[in-house]
Scaffold this motif. Structure first.
Motif, PDB file in Angstrom:
ATOM      1  N   MET A   1      21.645 -23.723  15.070  1.00 35.79           N
ATOM      2  CA  MET A   1      20.951 -24.767  15.917  1.00 35.79           C
ATOM      3  C   MET A   1      22.169 -25.776  16.444  1.00 35.79           C
ATOM      4  O   MET A   1      22.046 -26.465  17.429  1.00 35.79           O
ATOM      5  CB  MET A   1      19.889 -25.632  15.278  1.00 35.79           C
ATOM      6  CG  MET A   1      18.667 -24.663  14.679  1.00 35.79           C
ATOM      7  SD  MET A   1      17.879 -24.425  16.208  1.00 35.79           S
ATOM      8  CE  MET A   1      18.550 -22.798  16.427  1.00 35.79           C
ATOM      9  N   LEU A   2      22.958 -26.041  15.412  1.00 33.03           N
ATOM     10  CA  LEU A   2      24.029 -27.219  15.801  1.00 33.03           C
ATOM     11  C   LEU A   2      24.806 -26.645  16.920  1.00 33.03           C
ATOM     12  O   LEU A   2      25.119 -27.493  17.819  1.00 33.03           O
ATOM     13  CB  LEU A   2      24.880 -27.359  14.555  1.00 33.03           C
ATOM     14  CG  LEU A   2      25.383 -28.718  14.449  1.00 33.03           C
ATOM     15  CD1 LEU A   2      24.317 -29.482  14.327  1.00 33.03           C
ATOM     16  CD2 LEU A   2      26.396 -28.653  13.315  1.00 33.03           C
ATOM     17  N   GLN A   3      25.224 -25.361  16.967  1.00 31.61           N
ATOM     18  CA  GLN A   3      25.912 -24.802  18.041  1.00 31.61           C
ATOM     19  C   GLN A   3      24.985 -24.728  19.323  1.00 31.61           C
ATOM     20  O   GLN A   3      25.602 -25.168  20.534  1.00 31.61           O
ATOM     21  CB  GLN A   3      26.468 -23.310  17.841  1.00 31.61           C
ATOM     22  CG  GLN A   3      27.442 -23.287  16.568  1.00 31.61           C
ATOM     23  CD  GLN A   3      28.612 -24.251  16.581  1.00 31.61           C
ATOM     24  OE1 GLN A   3      29.252 -24.115  17.928  1.00 31.61           O
ATOM     25  NE2 GLN A   3      28.969 -24.803  15.729  1.00 31.61           N
ATOM     26  N   LYS A   4      23.806 -24.720  19.163  1.00 28.53           N
ATOM     27  CA  LYS A   4      22.869 -24.752  20.480  1.00 28.53           C
ATOM     28  C   LYS A   4      22.502 -25.814  21.216  1.00 28.53           C
ATOM     29  O   LYS A   4      22.429 -26.123  22.537  1.00 28.53           O
ATOM     30  CB  LYS A   4      21.510 -23.759  20.044  1.00 28.53           C
ATOM     31  CG  LYS A   4      20.783 -23.529  21.190  1.00 28.53           C
ATOM     32  CD  LYS A   4      19.431 -22.630  20.696  1.00 28.53           C
ATOM     33  CE  LYS A   4      18.431 -22.177  22.167  1.00 28.53           C
ATOM     34  NZ  LYS A   4      17.405 -21.418  21.566  1.00 28.53           N
ATOM     35  N   TYR A   5      22.297 -26.786  20.195  1.00 24.24           N
ATOM     36  CA  TYR A   5      21.925 -28.073  20.873  1.00 24.24           C
ATOM     37  C   TYR A   5      22.809 -29.146  20.229  1.00 24.24           C
ATOM     38  O   TYR A   5      22.590 -30.471  20.678  1.00 24.24           O
ATOM     39  CB  TYR A   5      20.472 -28.609  20.073  1.00 24.24           C
ATOM     40  CG  TYR A   5      19.414 -27.738  20.301  1.00 24.24           C
ATOM     41  CD1 TYR A   5      19.010 -27.501  21.613  1.00 24.24           C
ATOM     42  CD2 TYR A   5      18.957 -26.680  19.232  1.00 24.24           C
ATOM     43  CE1 TYR A   5      17.717 -26.481  21.884  1.00 24.24           C
ATOM     44  CE2 TYR A   5      17.848 -25.786  19.624  1.00 24.24           C
ATOM     45  CZ  TYR A   5      17.331 -25.697  20.805  1.00 24.24           C
ATOM     46  OH  TYR A   5      16.304 -24.956  21.307  1.00 24.24           O
ATOM     47  N   GLY A   6      24.015 -28.778  19.977  1.00 18.35           N
ATOM     48  CA  GLY A   6      24.915 -30.224  19.272  1.00 18.35           C
ATOM     49  C   GLY A   6      25.358 -30.882  20.319  1.00 18.35           C
ATOM     50  O   GLY A   6      25.304 -32.219  20.150  1.00 18.35           O
TER      51      GLY A   6
END
Length: 695
Positions: free
Chosen positions: A346-351
């Motif tokens: 999620m961090l890589q996707k929405y960070g």
């Protein structure tokens, strides 16, 4: 007769036995202090005869009708039974110096006394005051941003009052004042951006100004008029009478110092008051005396009042827009829960999107199993230590700092240039994970008006009408801090932390399924926990947003198939931020739990309620028409109004938007109409219901 000789004449005519009160007023009006029953004049200013045509001796200890008339006293008595202050000024007519003169009368309760202010209403000549005020009100109503609004405000107030300089000051969280906007006459030195130390405006003074709202000094050089007391009053009783709230009161030492610093002779200040106290003030000053009829002063106050309402509405809209953008990211997170993506994914996707929304330079996510990061963050070892210290010292609440290096939580740690941190807990069964936003250093230069560390203001000579104070005398270079975190960012981070906690739970279950397939009993418990977490809100115990959206999709499919109507009610608690600010977040959480319980109790068996986020709830009313939805909303309003908790003596209200299903509806469109209807209820006065009819 000039004002100084007039005062001397009045003073010489008062019997020696009459004790003087410390209060004195300006000569632009007169003052009476009556007992609480309005049956006796306890005090009056020495110039009362000039305006009321009744001698001081014939006023003190006599009935006020003798000077003001029975009709006016009757109106004051009637209005003060319902409120502490008149709803608007009254007027009487007197013959002064052979001419009929209208006098404006205001009155307010102060302890066991009633203070009556009397000022002459001078003609405005050819000025069309109402038209001018309306023009500026129209401009204020069209201001698109808070900055443009206060620029219009200073220009409008200066146009109406004709003061040489009009400023808007804002008080920050530390009590320092900063000049945000300015309109000034040609040739004057600007003070835009200057900061004034909190010591210049102590908290006690700010509280008094928020309560009194208006301060007017037409001429700093005018002699003060003493307020005389009845000879029958003891000195102790005289000292207990508080008439300092009158707009006529003489300038204080602090106000004289302030005007001296600006080489000014006249002042008008109007408070800008928010729900939490004094936000700022509009200050008008001139180097020459500026007589200000009460009609112009009231007109300026009207502009400030309307601008205040518009200012906080614009700020609320900006916060709502920010929360909406964060919420859109959260909507996608619900789908990613089904896909089994981990918090690291999620961090890589929405960070990158979250970094932009929160104006942050880096983001780290610490869960039980791993630490992931994006952007500029401290080393992973530091992130792990910060998480441990936060959990040990701070508990489960959101934590923030704009000067991280000076906080004990970071002692001995390598921060890698990070100066600010906003940390939101990600609740888990054994220990909390943490979502951490980091900000870089934000260098700032403050130009202070004088020396903040000194008690007295420092002044230096100036030429002509220029400022006496050298405002560039003290310049502060601020290092080692980040931009301050906004309350709305704190709220949004808490919501994101809860969502990522759900993802962390899902990721942990996946890991257990892969590594511990043989431990079926442990796996069953974990799956049960996940099902509960996916469908129910951890705070209130009712459905969460994900489960509510499932029910909405189900109702939409049923409505399309069988043509059965249903309604969606979007409920938002009014002024919930003020509850948290005043009573604390624990009280706010308990209030939400009680509201969820009591609202559930008034629903029909076929209705469903879920927490949409923050202080918002959604009710799905199966088979309900628009009229049925309004009836249900009325029951909900009554239920919310009846909620009481121990920490908070008064109740709260709610605003409800009711949207009815239409054949072409999708979930997002239906909820959006309910949201618009709820926003209409907010702007329409709150504690009310609006429907989507016509939307």
């Amino acid at each position: 007769m000039k004002s100084d000789t007039l005062v001397q004449a009045f003073q010489s005519s008062v019997p020696p036995s009459v004790p003087d009160t410390p209060l004195s007023i300006q000569p632009c009006g007169c003052l009476l202090v009556l007992d609480k029953d309005l049956a006796r004049v306890l005090q009056c200013s020495a110039n009362a005869e000039q305006y009321l045509r009744v001698a001081v001796d014939d006023l003190l200890d006599h009935r006020p009708e003798h000077a003001l008339g029975k009709r006016l006293i009757g109106k004051i008595r009637t209005e003060l039974r319902a409120a502490n202050r008149l709803s608007g000024p009254l007027s009487i007519q007197k013959v002064i110096d052979g001419r009929k003169t209208r006098l404006q009368v205001n009155a307010f309760q102060s302890g066991n006394s009633v203070v009556v202010e009397i000022e002459p209403i001078t003609p405005l000549g050819n000025r069309r005051l109402m038209g001018t005020v309306n023009q500026w009100l129209t401009k204020l109503s069209r201001a698109p941003t808070p900055d443009s609004l206060i620029e219009i405000l200073v220009a409008g107030v200066r146009d109406i009052t004709r003061f040489e300089r009009v400023l808007v000051f804002h008080f920050d969280d530390e009590g320092h004042g900063v000049c945000l906007a300015e309109s000034l006459a040609k040739g004057l030195s600007p003070v835009l951006g200057q900061r004034f130390a909190a010591s210049d405006y102590p908290e006690s003074q700010r509280e008094k100004f928020a309560a009194r709202e208006v301060r007017s000094i037409p001429d700093l050089g005018a002699d003060g008029i003493p307020v005389m007391s009845s000879a029958t009053l003891s000195e102790g009783v005289v000292r207990e009478i508080d008439a300092s709230g009158t707009v006529l009161r003489a300038p204080s030492r602090r106000q004289r110092n302030f005007l001296d610093d600006f080489n000014a002779r006249s002042l008008l200040s109007v408070a800008i008051v928010s729900q939490t106290g004094l936000w700022g003030m509009v200050t008008c000053i001139s180097a020459t005396p500026t007589p200000l009829p009460p009609t112009l002063r009231d007109a300026a106050r009207t502009l400030v009042t309307m601008a205040t309402q518009r200012l906080f509405l614009l700020k609320a809209r900006m916060e709502s827009s920010f929360l909406l953008q964060v919420q859109e990211s959260r909507d996608f997170l619900v789908e990613d829960v089904k896909a089994g993506l981990s918090p690291s994914d999620m961090l890589q996707k929405y960070g990158s999107e979250w970094l932009a929304l929160f104006r942050a330079g880096g983001l780290a996510c610490k869960t039980k199993g791993e630490i992931s990061e994006i952007g500029l963050t401290p080393p992973l070892k530091t992130v792990a230590t910060l998480a441990e210290r936060l959990e040990r010292r701070h508990g489960q609440g959101v934590w923030l700092s704009s000067r991280l290096k000076d906080d004990p939580v970071s002692d001995g740690l390598d921060l890698n240039g990070c100066c600010g941190m906003l940390a939101a807990p990600m609740p888990g069964e054994d220990s909390a994970g943490w979502l951490m936003f980091f900000r870089r250093e934000h260098d700032r230069t403050f130009y202070w008006a004088g020396r903040p560390q000194a008690d007295a203001l420092v002044s230096s000579p100036g030429d002509g009408r220029d400022l006496r104070r050298t405002f560039s005398i003290w310049q502060e270079e601020v290092r080692g801090t980040s931009e301050h975190w906004k309350p709305v960012e704190r709220l949004a981070a808490a919501d994101l932390g809860e969502d990522l906690a759900l993802l962390a739970s899902a990721s942990e279950i996946t890991r257990l399924n892969e590594m511990l397939r043989e431990e079926q009993q442990a796996l069953a418990r974990a799956n049960e926990k996940l099902r509960e977490a996916v469908s129910h809100d951890s705070l209130t115990g009712i459905w969460n947003r994900y489960r509510t959206e499932q029910e909405l999709d189900k109702e939409l499919a049923k409505a399309r198939r069988h043509k059965l109507p249903f309604c969606v009610l979007l409920l938002d608690i009014d002024h919930f931020k003020q509850v948290n600010d005043t009573w604390g977040h624990e009280a706010g959480d308990e209030l939400l739990r009680h509201i969820a319980c009591d609202v559930t109790g008034v629903l029909r068996q076929e209705d469903h309620i879920g927490r949409w986020g923050g202080e918002e709830f959604v009710v799905v009313a199966t088979g309900a028409s628009r009229a049925d939805g309004v009836v249900l909303a009325e029951r909900i309003l009554a239920a919310v109004a009846g909620v009481r908790i121990t920490q908070m003596p008064e109740g709260v209200t709610a605003s409800i938007g009711v949207a009815t299903w239409r054949p072409e509806d999708k979930r997002k469109e239906l909820v959006a109409r309910a949201d618009k209807a709820m926003y209409a209820a907010k702007t329409g006065g709150r504690n009310r219901i609006e429907t989507d009819q016509g939307l």
